[in-house]
Design a protein around this motif. Structure first.
Motif, PDB file in Angstrom:
ATOM      1  N   ASP A  13       0.815  -1.215   0.000  1.00  0.00           N
ATOM      2  CA  ASP A  13       0.000   0.000   0.000  1.00  0.00           C
ATOM      3  C   ASP A  13       0.851   1.269   0.000  1.00  0.00           C
ATOM      4  OD1 ASP A  13      -2.388  -1.422  -0.003  1.00  0.00           O
ATOM      5  OD2 ASP A  13      -2.446  -1.557   2.186  1.00  0.00           O
ATOM      6  N   LEU A  14       2.111   1.144   0.348  1.00  0.00           N
ATOM      7  CA  LEU A  14       3.007   2.302   0.365  1.00  0.00           C
ATOM      8  C   LEU A  14       3.652   2.560  -0.996  1.00  0.00           C
ATOM      9  CD1 LEU A  14       4.793   1.713   3.797  1.00  0.00           C
ATOM     10  CD2 LEU A  14       3.029   3.407   3.279  1.00  0.00           C
ATOM     11  N   VAL A  15       3.435   1.647  -1.944  1.00  0.00           N
ATOM     12  CA  VAL A  15       4.031   1.799  -3.272  1.00  0.00           C
ATOM     13  C   VAL A  15       3.304   2.906  -4.041  1.00  0.00           C
ATOM     14  CG1 VAL A  15       4.387   0.688  -5.514  1.00  0.00           C
ATOM     15  CG2 VAL A  15       4.847  -0.569  -3.400  1.00  0.00           C
ATOM     16  N   PHE A  16       4.072   3.823  -4.615  1.00  0.00           N
ATOM     17  CA  PHE A  16       3.497   4.908  -5.417  1.00  0.00           C
ATOM     18  C   PHE A  16       3.410   4.465  -6.869  1.00  0.00           C
ATOM     19  CE2 PHE A  16       4.183   8.580  -8.238  1.00  0.00           C
ATOM     20  CZ  PHE A  16       3.035   9.301  -7.940  1.00  0.00           C
ATOM     21  N   LEU A  17       2.191   4.407  -7.382  1.00  0.00           N
ATOM     22  CA  LEU A  17       1.966   4.028  -8.772  1.00  0.00           C
ATOM     23  C   LEU A  17       1.701   5.288  -9.593  1.00  0.00           C
ATOM     24  CD1 LEU A  17      -0.317   0.889  -8.258  1.00  0.00           C
ATOM     25  CD2 LEU A  17       2.154   0.956  -8.671  1.00  0.00           C
ATOM     26  N   PHE A  55      -8.707   7.359 -22.443  1.00  0.00           N
ATOM     27  CA  PHE A  55      -7.622   6.378 -22.440  1.00  0.00           C
ATOM     28  C   PHE A  55      -7.608   5.597 -21.128  1.00  0.00           C
ATOM     29  CE2 PHE A  55      -6.023   9.775 -25.275  1.00  0.00           C
ATOM     30  CZ  PHE A  55      -5.853   9.027 -26.432  1.00  0.00           C
ATOM     31  N   TYR A  56      -7.097   4.361 -21.210  1.00  0.00           N
ATOM     32  CA  TYR A  56      -7.046   3.470 -20.046  1.00  0.00           C
ATOM     33  C   TYR A  56      -5.619   3.001 -19.748  1.00  0.00           C
ATOM     34  CZ  TYR A  56     -12.062   3.345 -20.918  1.00  0.00           C
ATOM     35  OH  TYR A  56     -13.376   3.704 -21.120  1.00  0.00           O
ATOM     36  N   THR A  57      -4.644   3.731 -20.234  1.00  0.00           N
ATOM     37  CA  THR A  57      -3.258   3.304 -20.018  1.00  0.00           C
ATOM     38  C   THR A  57      -2.897   3.244 -18.533  1.00  0.00           C
ATOM     39  OG1 THR A  57      -2.647   5.610 -20.456  1.00  0.00           O
ATOM     40  CG2 THR A  57      -2.338   4.024 -22.247  1.00  0.00           C
ATOM     41  N   ASP A  58      -3.470   4.132 -17.727  1.00  0.00           N
ATOM     42  CA  ASP A  58      -3.166   4.115 -16.293  1.00  0.00           C
ATOM     43  C   ASP A  58      -3.643   2.823 -15.634  1.00  0.00           C
ATOM     44  OD1 ASP A  58      -2.094   6.611 -16.564  1.00  0.00           O
ATOM     45  OD2 ASP A  58      -3.644   7.666 -15.427  1.00  0.00           O
ATOM     46  N   GLU A  59      -4.703   2.243 -16.168  1.00  0.00           N
ATOM     47  CA  GLU A  59      -5.253   1.015 -15.602  1.00  0.00           C
ATOM     48  C   GLU A  59      -4.603  -0.239 -16.186  1.00  0.00           C
ATOM     49  OE1 GLU A  59      -7.487   4.310 -14.771  1.00  0.00           O
ATOM     50  OE2 GLU A  59      -7.343   3.549 -16.825  1.00  0.00           O
ATOM     51  N   ILE A  60      -4.046  -0.134 -17.381  1.00  0.00           N
ATOM     52  CA  ILE A  60      -3.508  -1.310 -18.073  1.00  0.00           C
ATOM     53  C   ILE A  60      -2.028  -1.538 -17.766  1.00  0.00           C
ATOM     54  CG2 ILE A  60      -3.081  -2.347 -20.352  1.00  0.00           C
ATOM     55  CD1 ILE A  60      -5.482  -0.731 -21.387  1.00  0.00           C
ATOM     56  N   PHE A  61      -1.287  -0.451 -17.536  1.00  0.00           N
ATOM     57  CA  PHE A  61       0.173  -0.558 -17.453  1.00  0.00           C
ATOM     58  C   PHE A  61       0.749   0.026 -16.168  1.00  0.00           C
ATOM     59  CE2 PHE A  61      -0.754  -0.068 -22.077  1.00  0.00           C
ATOM     60  CZ  PHE A  61      -0.333  -1.325 -22.492  1.00  0.00           C
ATOM     61  N   PHE A  62       1.938  -0.467 -15.840  1.00  0.00           N
ATOM     62  CA  PHE A  62       2.840   0.211 -14.909  1.00  0.00           C
ATOM     63  C   PHE A  62       3.757   1.090 -15.757  1.00  0.00           C
ATOM     64  CE2 PHE A  62       2.229  -3.952 -12.708  1.00  0.00           C
ATOM     65  CZ  PHE A  62       1.714  -3.504 -11.500  1.00  0.00           C
ATOM     66  N   TYR A  63       4.018   2.305 -15.300  1.00  0.00           N
ATOM     67  CA  TYR A  63       4.977   3.163 -15.988  1.00  0.00           C
ATOM     68  C   TYR A  63       6.392   2.955 -15.456  1.00  0.00           C
ATOM     69  CZ  TYR A  63       0.784   5.510 -17.691  1.00  0.00           C
ATOM     70  OH  TYR A  63      -0.430   5.786 -18.283  1.00  0.00           O
ATOM     71  N   ASP A  64       6.499   2.280 -14.328  1.00  0.00           N
ATOM     72  CA  ASP A  64       7.794   1.933 -13.743  1.00  0.00           C
ATOM     73  C   ASP A  64       7.850   0.422 -13.560  1.00  0.00           C
ATOM     74  OD1 ASP A  64       8.832   4.685 -13.237  1.00  0.00           O
ATOM     75  OD2 ASP A  64       7.101   4.786 -11.893  1.00  0.00           O
ATOM     76  N   ASP A  65       9.045  -0.112 -13.532  1.00  0.00           N
ATOM     77  CA  ASP A  65       9.242  -1.556 -13.428  1.00  0.00           C
ATOM     78  C   ASP A  65       8.650  -2.082 -12.116  1.00  0.00           C
ATOM     79  OD1 ASP A  65      10.116  -4.162 -13.342  1.00  0.00           O
ATOM     80  OD2 ASP A  65      12.193  -3.704 -13.858  1.00  0.00           O
ATOM     81  N   PRO A  66       7.633  -2.943 -12.188  1.00  0.00           N
ATOM     82  CA  PRO A  66       7.036  -3.466 -10.951  1.00  0.00           C
ATOM     83  C   PRO A  66       8.013  -4.289 -10.122  1.00  0.00           C
ATOM     84  CG  PRO A  66       6.231  -4.679 -12.857  1.00  0.00           C
ATOM     85  CD  PRO A  66       6.984  -3.498 -13.385  1.00  0.00           C
ATOM     86  N   HIS A  67       9.045  -4.836 -10.763  1.00  0.00           N
ATOM     87  CA  HIS A  67      10.056  -5.583 -10.013  1.00  0.00           C
ATOM     88  C   HIS A  67      10.793  -4.670  -9.039  1.00  0.00           C
ATOM     89  CE1 HIS A  67       9.338  -7.895 -13.697  1.00  0.00           C
ATOM     90  NE2 HIS A  67       9.668  -8.966 -13.005  1.00  0.00           N
ATOM     91  N   GLU A  68      10.882  -3.386  -9.398  1.00  0.00           N
ATOM     92  CA  GLU A  68      11.487  -2.406  -8.496  1.00  0.00           C
ATOM     93  C   GLU A  68      10.447  -1.835  -7.535  1.00  0.00           C
ATOM     94  OE1 GLU A  68      14.685  -1.583  -8.083  1.00  0.00           O
ATOM     95  OE2 GLU A  68      15.104  -3.226  -9.472  1.00  0.00           O
ATOM     96  N   LEU A  69       9.252  -1.562  -8.060  1.00  0.00           N
ATOM     97  CA  LEU A  69       8.191  -1.019  -7.207  1.00  0.00           C
ATOM     98  C   LEU A  69       7.883  -1.962  -6.046  1.00  0.00           C
ATOM     99  CD1 LEU A  69       5.707   0.243  -9.968  1.00  0.00           C
ATOM    100  CD2 LEU A  69       7.123   1.672  -8.480  1.00  0.00           C
TER     101      LEU A  69
END
Length: 247
Positions: free
Chosen positions: A49-53, A160-174
């Protein structure tokens, strides 16, 4: 006359006493120790929950085209069909595959095209559907281009739905706090004991049904690309899983 004076004096004394009591109550209230607001002893904020998306909220073609040349990672795993792209056209005739959770892609272009009804299940067609053209760097042919619908134009306005479909940063790092064992399961699109609901959904994709709305304490069936998997969670940890047999 004498009785009237006595009554007036008595009334005055009663008023003085009442005022004194009220002043005393106000003083006590204002000077009493402040009591802490009670909180649930077990209420905790998880690392997830602390991860900033990051959100971009694009609403023009110019803004969606700023994604060209960037790498995105799939957030809505197991939900988005993508199509072959050639001759600057999306070949809607047959799906080339389904984007998987945490899968990386490189954006090459953004195009508009009238979409057939068969391609509007997830993303509306509008007057013209908008797709991102991309390559899959981890695929056997990392240069082959595909297209995935991400929005539409209706009467001159874009959604557009890009915010719902994708991560803009690598989730492995997030979500690096998940650790290598969990990420190995997610990247191989499997489920293992101890995973939480967020991890399993990224791994297996869309939830098709569940027996409860009690997040983290329920059995959930994931679509899993046509091979439904029933997963049981207790305290938001996987305790059991099996191919879905219906319930």
């Amino acid at each position: 006359m004498e009785n009237g004076k006595k009554a007036a004096i008595a009334a005055t004394l009663i008023l003085i006493v009442a005022v004194g009591v009220r002043i005393g109550m106000i003083y006590h209230q204002r000077n009493a120790p402040v009591k802490p607001v009670p909180t649930a002893a077990d209420e905790k904020i998880s690392d997830d929950d602390l991860v900033f998306l990051k959100k971009k909220r694009p609403d023009t073609m110019a803004e969606i085209r700023t994604l060209i040349g960037t790498k995105l990672w799939v957030s809505a795993g197991g939900q988005m069909d993508y199509y072959p792209f050639a001759g600057h056209r999306v070949a809607y005739g047959k799906s080339a595959g389904i984007l998987l959770g945490a899968e990386p892609l490189i954006v090459k272009d953004a195009v508009e095209q009238v979409a057939p009804k068969s391609a509007t299940f997830r993303i509306p067609g509008g007057d013209r559907q908008v797709s991102l053209v991309f390559t899959l760097p981890q695929s056997a042919d990392a240069t082959k281009e595909y297209a995935v619908p991400v929005g539409y134009r209706e009467t001159g306005r874009y959604t557009f739905y890009t915010d719902e479909i994708f991560f803009y940063d690598d989730p492995h790092e997030l979500y690096k706090h998940w650790g290598p064992e969990i990420w190995k399961a997610v990247d191989s699109h499997q489920v293992i004991l101890g995973m939480n609901e967020r991890q399993v959904q990224l791994s297996l994709g869309q939830v098709s049904k569940s027996v409860s709305q009690d997040y983290g304490n329920r059995m959930v069936v994931y679509a899993n690309l046509g091979k439904p998997m029933a997963v049981t969670f207790v305290n938001n940890k996987v305790t059991a899983f099996r191919p879905d047999q219906g319930f």
